[in-house]
Design a protein around this motif. Structure first.
Motif, PDB file in Angstrom:
ATOM      1  N   VAL A  22      67.165  40.441  49.975  1.00 13.68           N
ATOM      2  CA  VAL A  22      65.750  40.230  50.291  1.00 13.68           C
ATOM      3  C   VAL A  22      65.024  39.626  49.095  1.00 13.68           C
ATOM      4  O   VAL A  22      64.263  38.676  49.227  1.00 13.68           O
ATOM      5  CB  VAL A  22      65.074  41.549  50.718  1.00 13.68           C
ATOM      6  CG1 VAL A  22      63.583  41.337  50.993  1.00 13.68           C
ATOM      7  CG2 VAL A  22      65.744  42.125  51.952  1.00 13.68           C
ATOM      8  N   HIS A  51      68.688  44.225  51.525  1.00  8.51           N
ATOM      9  CA  HIS A  51      67.995  44.751  52.697  1.00  8.51           C
ATOM     10  C   HIS A  51      68.186  46.270  52.788  1.00  8.51           C
ATOM     11  O   HIS A  51      69.279  46.790  52.607  1.00  8.51           O
ATOM     12  CB  HIS A  51      68.535  44.084  53.964  1.00  8.51           C
ATOM     13  CG  HIS A  51      68.000  44.689  55.235  1.00  8.51           C
ATOM     14  ND1 HIS A  51      66.699  44.511  55.655  1.00  8.51           N
ATOM     15  CD2 HIS A  51      68.589  45.492  56.154  1.00  8.51           C
ATOM     16  CE1 HIS A  51      66.519  45.174  56.782  1.00  8.51           C
ATOM     17  NE2 HIS A  51      67.644  45.782  57.108  1.00  8.51           N
ATOM     18  N   LEU A  85      62.854  34.823  48.190  1.00  7.40           N
ATOM     19  CA  LEU A  85      62.422  35.915  49.060  1.00  7.40           C
ATOM     20  C   LEU A  85      62.984  35.647  50.444  1.00  7.40           C
ATOM     21  O   LEU A  85      62.686  34.628  51.061  1.00  7.40           O
ATOM     22  CB  LEU A  85      60.892  35.984  49.112  1.00  7.40           C
ATOM     23  CG  LEU A  85      60.280  37.010  50.070  1.00  7.40           C
ATOM     24  CD1 LEU A  85      60.714  38.427  49.712  1.00  7.40           C
ATOM     25  CD2 LEU A  85      58.759  36.910  50.070  1.00  7.40           C
ATOM     26  N   ASN A  86      63.841  36.548  50.896  1.00  6.71           N
ATOM     27  CA  ASN A  86      64.486  36.379  52.206  1.00  6.71           C
ATOM     28  C   ASN A  86      65.216  35.047  52.311  1.00  6.71           C
ATOM     29  O   ASN A  86      65.204  34.384  53.355  1.00  6.71           O
ATOM     30  CB  ASN A  86      63.448  36.495  53.331  1.00  6.71           C
ATOM     31  CG  ASN A  86      63.764  37.627  54.282  1.00  6.71           C
ATOM     32  OD1 ASN A  86      64.666  38.425  54.036  1.00  6.71           O
ATOM     33  ND2 ASN A  86      63.035  37.699  55.374  1.00  6.71           N
ATOM     34  N   HIS A  88      64.561  32.218  50.800  1.00  5.41           N
ATOM     35  CA  HIS A  88      63.741  31.030  50.582  1.00  5.41           C
ATOM     36  C   HIS A  88      63.231  31.005  49.139  1.00  5.41           C
ATOM     37  O   HIS A  88      62.711  32.012  48.642  1.00  5.41           O
ATOM     38  CB  HIS A  88      62.549  31.005  51.544  1.00  5.41           C
ATOM     39  CG  HIS A  88      62.939  31.019  52.989  1.00  5.41           C
ATOM     40  ND1 HIS A  88      63.518  29.943  53.625  1.00  5.41           N
ATOM     41  CD2 HIS A  88      62.856  32.002  53.924  1.00  5.41           C
ATOM     42  CE1 HIS A  88      63.766  30.247  54.887  1.00  5.41           C
ATOM     43  NE2 HIS A  88      63.376  31.495  55.090  1.00  5.41           N
ATOM     44  N   ILE A 101      53.216  33.172  52.923  1.00  5.42           N
ATOM     45  CA  ILE A 101      54.416  33.985  52.715  1.00  5.42           C
ATOM     46  C   ILE A 101      54.030  35.463  52.582  1.00  5.42           C
ATOM     47  O   ILE A 101      54.659  36.347  53.176  1.00  5.42           O
ATOM     48  CB  ILE A 101      55.180  33.517  51.461  1.00  5.42           C
ATOM     49  CG1 ILE A 101      55.838  32.157  51.706  1.00  5.42           C
ATOM     50  CG2 ILE A 101      56.225  34.548  51.041  1.00  5.42           C
ATOM     51  CD1 ILE A 101      57.044  32.186  52.608  1.00  5.42           C
ATOM     52  N   ARG A 102      52.991  35.734  51.797  1.00  5.84           N
ATOM     53  CA  ARG A 102      52.536  37.124  51.604  1.00  5.84           C
ATOM     54  C   ARG A 102      52.208  37.778  52.936  1.00  5.84           C
ATOM     55  O   ARG A 102      52.614  38.911  53.195  1.00  5.84           O
ATOM     56  CB  ARG A 102      51.283  37.169  50.721  1.00  5.84           C
ATOM     57  CG  ARG A 102      51.509  37.022  49.261  1.00  5.84           C
ATOM     58  CD  ARG A 102      50.302  37.499  48.462  1.00  5.84           C
ATOM     59  NE  ARG A 102      49.061  36.844  48.820  1.00  5.84           N
ATOM     60  CZ  ARG A 102      48.623  35.702  48.298  1.00  5.84           C
ATOM     61  NH1 ARG A 102      49.350  35.083  47.385  1.00  5.84           N
ATOM     62  NH2 ARG A 102      47.464  35.202  48.666  1.00  5.84           N
ATOM     63  N   LYS A 104      53.203  37.091  55.889  1.00  7.79           N
ATOM     64  CA  LYS A 104      54.332  37.215  56.816  1.00  7.79           C
ATOM     65  C   LYS A 104      55.410  38.169  56.320  1.00  7.79           C
ATOM     66  O   LYS A 104      55.974  38.945  57.098  1.00  7.79           O
ATOM     67  CB  LYS A 104      54.945  35.829  57.047  1.00  7.79           C
ATOM     68  CG  LYS A 104      56.155  35.835  57.977  1.00  7.79           C
ATOM     69  CD  LYS A 104      56.760  34.445  58.089  1.00  7.79           C
ATOM     70  CE  LYS A 104      58.016  34.461  58.952  1.00  7.79           C
ATOM     71  NZ  LYS A 104      58.694  33.142  58.990  1.00  7.79           N
ATOM     72  N   GLU A 105      55.696  38.122  55.014  1.00  4.25           N
ATOM     73  CA  GLU A 105      56.904  38.765  54.500  1.00  4.25           C
ATOM     74  C   GLU A 105      56.675  40.072  53.739  1.00  4.25           C
ATOM     75  O   GLU A 105      57.609  40.832  53.532  1.00  4.25           O
ATOM     76  CB  GLU A 105      57.643  37.789  53.549  1.00  4.25           C
ATOM     77  CG  GLU A 105      58.066  36.475  54.197  1.00  4.25           C
ATOM     78  CD  GLU A 105      59.276  36.608  55.095  1.00  4.25           C
ATOM     79  OE1 GLU A 105      59.813  37.719  55.201  1.00  4.25           O
ATOM     80  OE2 GLU A 105      59.686  35.602  55.685  1.00  4.25           O
ATOM     81  N   PRO A 181      57.013  43.362  57.930  1.00  2.00           N
ATOM     82  CA  PRO A 181      57.381  42.541  56.763  1.00  2.00           C
ATOM     83  C   PRO A 181      58.822  42.750  56.327  1.00  2.00           C
ATOM     84  O   PRO A 181      59.474  43.724  56.710  1.00  2.00           O
ATOM     85  CB  PRO A 181      56.415  43.041  55.688  1.00  2.00           C
ATOM     86  CG  PRO A 181      56.187  44.479  56.046  1.00  2.00           C
ATOM     87  CD  PRO A 181      56.171  44.513  57.554  1.00  2.00           C
ATOM     88  N   SER A 182      59.291  41.815  55.478  1.00  2.00           N
ATOM     89  CA  SER A 182      60.631  41.945  54.899  1.00  2.00           C
ATOM     90  C   SER A 182      60.685  43.095  53.909  1.00  2.00           C
ATOM     91  O   SER A 182      61.693  43.781  53.792  1.00  2.00           O
ATOM     92  CB  SER A 182      61.029  40.653  54.176  1.00  2.00           C
ATOM     93  OG  SER A 182      61.046  39.567  55.057  1.00  2.00           O
TER      94      SER A 182
END
Length: 263
Positions: A22, A51, A85-86, A88, A101-102, A104-105, A181-182
């Protein structure tokens, strides 16, 4: 002096993200210009978080842990190095891209709760979904679900001043979860709570981890860090240690003892 000039030549390279990673940082630096001097807040940090790991990042004031948290949380960009991050590479994104990104993840939980004083618990939890354009019916349903999951179903229509400190932090945790989120990034989440309420919030993080969430806990308190399964200590902008928490070691010993008795 450039970052390269003080880089430890024995640094072990990170070969980028692997399946199940992650967070991956490779030679992460953050340098601030202070007049005619450069201050290196981070000095080549390498970190890999998988993860469903539960990791504490700890260190004293000025150690660099807050700077690392800001980079992991996409609140800032590194001066040098890579951050995935994930899967990307987000290390070179601009402010608008980082904001997307913040949202979403990453689910943030802060020491000061950061709730809207005049909004209900439900509306506070809805906010990230409003920002990303989720339709009203779906966002209300999801906000209700996560409030139920943190045992606040009966407090949905209460405002922050009608809630205890622990209940406010549960609202903040629900808000962090609502975007699925991730990672959940918790910055001193018990700092404004008494010890009993703090223990209840840390028990909630245990439950969230057991349900499959990846949790990164930032703290300066060793006893709070020990709630995690892995403790990464930052000193002078570098990782000083990275080890399994004593809590997990005790659990592993207990599991071995139980297994040997069964055999």
């Amino acid at each position: 002096m450039s970052p390269e000039a003080v880089l430890d030549p024995a640094r072990t390279n990170i070969d980028g993200p692997r399946e199940g990673d992650v967070i991956v940082t490779d030679n992460l630096w953050k340098t601030y210009e202070m007049g005619d001097q450069q201050v290196h807040a981070l000095r080549g940090v390498n970190l890999r978080i998988r993860h469903n790991e539960y990791v504490a990042i700890m260190g004293p004031s000025g150690s660099g842990k807050s700077t690392l948290m800001n980079l992991i949380g996409c609140l800032d960009s590194p001066s040098q190095g890579k951050y995935w991050l994930n899967g990307h590479d987000v290390s070179q994104l601009n402010d608008d891209q980082l904001a997307r990104i913040r949202n979403k993840e990453i689910g943030f939980v802060f020491q000061t709760f950061n709730l809207l004083a005049r909004a209900t618990s439900l509306h506070n939890v809805e906010l990230p979904l409003i920002y990303n354009g989720t339709p009203a019916a779906e966002r209300i349903a999801r906000a209700k679900d996560v409030l139920e999951s943190v045992n606040l179903g009966s407090r949905m229509m209460h405002k922050p001043n009608e809630l205890s400190g622990g209940q406010r932090q549960r609202v903040a945790i629900a808000r962090a979860l609502v975007n699925r989120p991730s990672i959940i990034l918790a910055d001193e989440p018990t700092g404004n709570l008494d010890s009993k309420t703090g223990d209840e919030i840390m028990a909630l993080f245990d439950d969230l981890h057991a349900k499959g969430n990846t949790i990164v806990l930032v703290t300066h308190e060793p006893d709070i860090a020990e709630y995690a399964h892995r403790v990464v200590t930052i000193r002078d902008g570098v990782i000083a240690s990275d080890h399994v928490s004593s809590r997990m070691l005790n659990k592993q010993d207990s599991d071995k003892h139980t297994k040997s008795k069964q055999n």
